[in-house]
Design an enzyme around this catalytic site. Structure first.
Site, PDB file in Angstrom:
ATOM      1  N   HIS A  84       0.836  -1.205   0.000  1.00 42.37           N
ATOM      2  CA  HIS A  84       0.000   0.000   0.000  1.00 42.37           C
ATOM      3  C   HIS A  84       0.870   1.253   0.000  1.00 42.37           C
ATOM      4  O   HIS A  84       2.012   1.238   0.461  1.00 42.37           O
ATOM      5  CB  HIS A  84      -0.942  -0.009   1.202  1.00 42.37           C
ATOM      6  CG  HIS A  84      -2.057  -1.001   1.056  1.00 42.37           C
ATOM      7  ND1 HIS A  84      -3.204  -0.983   1.818  1.00 42.37           N
ATOM      8  CD2 HIS A  84      -2.211  -2.058   0.207  1.00 42.37           C
ATOM      9  CE1 HIS A  84      -4.000  -1.969   1.457  1.00 42.37           C
ATOM     10  NE2 HIS A  84      -3.415  -2.639   0.482  1.00 42.37           N
ATOM     11  N   GLU A  86       0.763   3.871   1.852  1.00 40.53           N
ATOM     12  CA  GLU A  86       1.184   4.321   3.185  1.00 40.53           C
ATOM     13  C   GLU A  86       2.389   3.515   3.671  1.00 40.53           C
ATOM     14  O   GLU A  86       3.339   4.069   4.251  1.00 40.53           O
ATOM     15  CB  GLU A  86       0.047   4.175   4.201  1.00 40.53           C
ATOM     16  CG  GLU A  86      -1.225   4.926   3.854  1.00 40.53           C
ATOM     17  CD  GLU A  86      -2.193   4.094   3.022  1.00 40.53           C
ATOM     18  OE1 GLU A  86      -1.741   3.364   2.123  1.00 40.53           O
ATOM     19  OE2 GLU A  86      -3.402   4.182   3.270  1.00 40.53           O
ATOM     20  N   CYS A 111      -6.320   1.523   5.076  1.00 41.75           N
ATOM     21  CA  CYS A 111      -6.967   0.249   5.445  1.00 41.75           C
ATOM     22  C   CYS A 111      -6.483  -0.140   6.838  1.00 41.75           C
ATOM     23  O   CYS A 111      -5.612   0.513   7.423  1.00 41.75           O
ATOM     24  CB  CYS A 111      -6.578  -0.823   4.426  1.00 41.75           C
ATOM     25  SG  CYS A 111      -4.852  -1.321   4.577  1.00 41.75           S
ATOM     26  N   CYS A 114      -2.679  -0.720   7.086  1.00 42.99           N
ATOM     27  CA  CYS A 114      -1.885   0.532   7.074  1.00 42.99           C
ATOM     28  C   CYS A 114      -2.080   1.287   8.367  1.00 42.99           C
ATOM     29  O   CYS A 114      -1.167   1.924   8.887  1.00 42.99           O
ATOM     30  CB  CYS A 114      -2.306   1.392   5.888  1.00 42.99           C
ATOM     31  SG  CYS A 114      -1.806   0.660   4.339  1.00 42.99           S
TER      32      CYS A 114
HETATM   33  N1  LIG Z   1      -5.233   2.644   2.173  1.00 43.15           N
HETATM   34  C1  LIG Z   1      -4.984   1.971   1.035  1.00 43.15           C
HETATM   35  C2  LIG Z   1      -5.959   1.105   0.496  1.00 43.15           C
HETATM   36  C3  LIG Z   1      -5.681   0.464  -0.675  1.00 43.15           C
HETATM   37  N2  LIG Z   1      -4.477   0.670  -1.272  1.00 43.15           N
HETATM   38  C4  LIG Z   1      -4.217   0.037  -2.580  1.00 43.15           C
HETATM   39  C5  LIG Z   1      -4.282  -1.456  -2.641  1.00 43.15           C
HETATM   40  C6  LIG Z   1      -4.734  -1.706  -4.063  1.00 43.15           C
HETATM   41  O1  LIG Z   1      -3.651  -1.630  -4.960  1.00 43.15           O
HETATM   42  C7  LIG Z   1      -5.663  -0.520  -4.318  1.00 43.15           C
HETATM   43  C8  LIG Z   1      -7.116  -0.826  -4.041  1.00 43.15           C
HETATM   44  O2  LIG Z   1      -7.593  -1.573  -5.105  1.00 43.15           O
HETATM   45  P1  LIG Z   1      -9.176  -1.630  -5.449  1.00 43.15           P
HETATM   46  O3  LIG Z   1      -9.778  -2.585  -4.446  1.00 43.15           O
HETATM   47  O4  LIG Z   1      -9.721  -0.229  -5.322  1.00 43.15           O
HETATM   48  O5  LIG Z   1      -9.202  -2.156  -6.867  1.00 43.15           O
HETATM   49  O6  LIG Z   1      -5.242   0.508  -3.445  1.00 43.15           O
HETATM   50  C9  LIG Z   1      -3.515   1.512  -0.740  1.00 43.15           C
HETATM   51  O7  LIG Z   1      -2.420   1.707  -1.307  1.00 43.15           O
HETATM   52  N3  LIG Z   1      -3.793   2.146   0.425  1.00 43.15           N
END
Ligand SMILES: Nc1ccn([C@H]2C[C@H](O)[C@@H](COP(=O)(O)O)O2)c(=O)n1
Length: 232
Positions: A84, A86, A111, A114
């Site tokens: 992620h 973060e 999330c 994170c």
């Molecule tokens: N706080 C977050 C939440 C999600 N991510 C990233 C992980 C995945 O690459 C993408 C989410 O994918 P989706 O379910 O929208 O197709 O975002 C993050 O970096 N930080």
């Protein structure tokens, strides 16, 4: 009088720190290869200096060897592999700075995984742009832990300045970043309250929008902005 004259010339439409740091997060997201959601993060210390940035990507040396699928068997999806934004901002920062007390600017609400990193690393604030997964258990768990990690105030830009507190300032409701697939233009202008609580029309927050769409070459959309104030 010279001093007075020069102060008259001070530029007034400069980019405020909050917008600058979030714009860095938004631009960092541009480096993401995730076809669906590009996330960027920018870690800022208590001296208002950027100490780390990150975007969602596959682990080092694994790029191009792991799937970006969202559906299918767990091992065939991106979720168990992707780092992620973060996480990357904290890892990139800790190489050269103590991240305790920092503020995390991130384009998507953290999330639960994170959030654990954010709390354990001693960050004190999270400023996020979009909360499109606010109904998921992961985000609900995040908000629960952020709250328990001190007195968490979901307040519009009014962050509680204290070592123990992690305050989450809602910046934008709509996902500022549109992936090609689900590109949607918000329907109408909304008034946006800036960090100082002054109301601005969306055109005045154009720099951030423009920065986000710089490389798309598209005219920045009328940003549908909904500042949400949530009780704890
Ligand atoms: N706080 C977050 C939440 C999600 N991510 C990233 C992980 C995945 O690459 C993408 C989410 O994918 P989706 O379910 O929208 O197709 O975002 C993050 O970096 N930080």
């Amino acid at each position: 009088s010279d001093c007075l004259q020069s102060s008259d010339l001070t530029r007034t439409d400069f980019l405020v720190d909050t917008d600058y740091f979030m714009a860095v997060a938004v631009l960092s997201a541009q480096r993401s290869k995730d076809p669906n959601t590009q996330v960027g993060a920018c870690l800022v210390n208590q001296d208002n200096k950027i100490v780390g940035t990150g975007h969602n990507c596959m682990p080092n040396d694994c790029e191009g060897k792991l799937p970006w699928n969202r559906e299918g068997a767990k091992l065939d999806t991106k979720y168990i592999y992707v780092c992620h934004a973060e996480l990357n901002a904290i890892v990139n920062a800790s190489a050269n700075a103590d991240v305790k007390g920092c503020t995390m600017y991130v384009t998507l609400f953290p999330c639960n995984e994170c959030t654990k990193l954010i709390i354990q690393a001693g960050l004190k604030e999270v400023v996020y742009l979009c909360d499109k997964y606010h109904k998921t258990p992961e985000t609900k768990a995040s908000k629960k832990m952020l709250d328990m990690a001190g007195i968490l105030e979901y307040e519009r830009f009014d962050s509680i300045k204290s070592d123990k507190n992690i305050s989450v300032r809602c910046a934008w409701e709509e996902n500022f970043f549109y992936s090609e697939k689900n590109h949607k233009l918000p329907s109408k202008h909304r008034v946006h309250n800036d960090v100082m609580g002054n109301s601005q029309t969306n055109s005045q927050i154009l720099p951030l929008t423009a920065a986000a769409h710089l490389h798309h070459g598209k005219p920045p959309p009328a940003l549908q902005v909904k500042i949400e104030q949530q009780d704890r």
